[in-house]
Design an enzyme around this catalytic site. Sequence first.
Site, PDB file in Angstrom:
ATOM      1  N   HIS A   1      11.805  22.117  40.214  1.00 13.76           N
ATOM      2  CA  HIS A   1      10.717  21.623  39.372  1.00 13.76           C
ATOM      3  C   HIS A   1      10.029  20.467  40.080  1.00 13.76           C
ATOM      4  CE1 HIS A   1      13.158  18.145  37.413  1.00 13.76           C
ATOM      5  NE2 HIS A   1      13.776  18.558  38.492  1.00 13.76           N
TER       6      HIS A   1
ATOM      7  N   HIS B   1       7.831  19.692  29.603  1.00 12.90           N
ATOM      8  CA  HIS B   1       8.243  19.920  30.990  1.00 12.90           C
ATOM      9  C   HIS B   1       8.817  21.325  31.126  1.00 12.90           C
ATOM     10  CE1 HIS B   1       9.332  18.865  35.033  1.00 12.90           C
ATOM     11  NE2 HIS B   1      10.594  19.183  34.823  1.00 12.90           N
TER      12      HIS B   1
ATOM     13  N   CYS C   1       4.260  20.225  36.879  1.00 15.60           N
ATOM     14  CA  CYS C   1       5.369  21.157  36.610  1.00 15.60           C
ATOM     15  C   CYS C   1       4.879  22.564  36.300  1.00 15.60           C
ATOM     16  CB  CYS C   1       6.281  20.617  35.515  1.00 15.60           C
ATOM     17  SG  CYS C   1       5.558  20.489  33.866  1.00 15.60           S
TER      18      CYS C   1
END
Length: 130
Positions: free
Chosen positions: A102, A90, A32
């Site tokens: 993402h 994240h 990510c």
Amino acid sequence: MLADKIIFTGLQCLGIPYVFNAPSDQTDKFDCSSLIQYIFRVNGISLPRNSRQQFEIGLPISFSHIQKGDLLFFTTEKRKNRRGPSKIGHVGIYIGNGEMLHTYRPKNKVTISKLNSYWKAVFVMAKRVI
């Protein structure tokens, strides 16, 4: 507009495989934060390598005020009880229309997700870096 260029760059990455801790100098796989770092670097903005470091920069934005190009930070099951940057697990980019770009383990590739009840429940903060 810079946000549109950032989103355009990100959309070119759709489908690229997810690999945890992917090196930041590669574009054939991302995690990510390396994805975010790459997209912004291509557009002239230098960001730190991991999501916790990325969380420490930029202007804090509440969920109700997010705009295209904002970074969205989330916690995880393992990190939810931590404080500060260590809570972050994240990161994604808001692309408008209630969606983010993402990459993460369950999908195993760069993808677009709706900011549904799951993502809203684990949302920590957005940051504006552009």
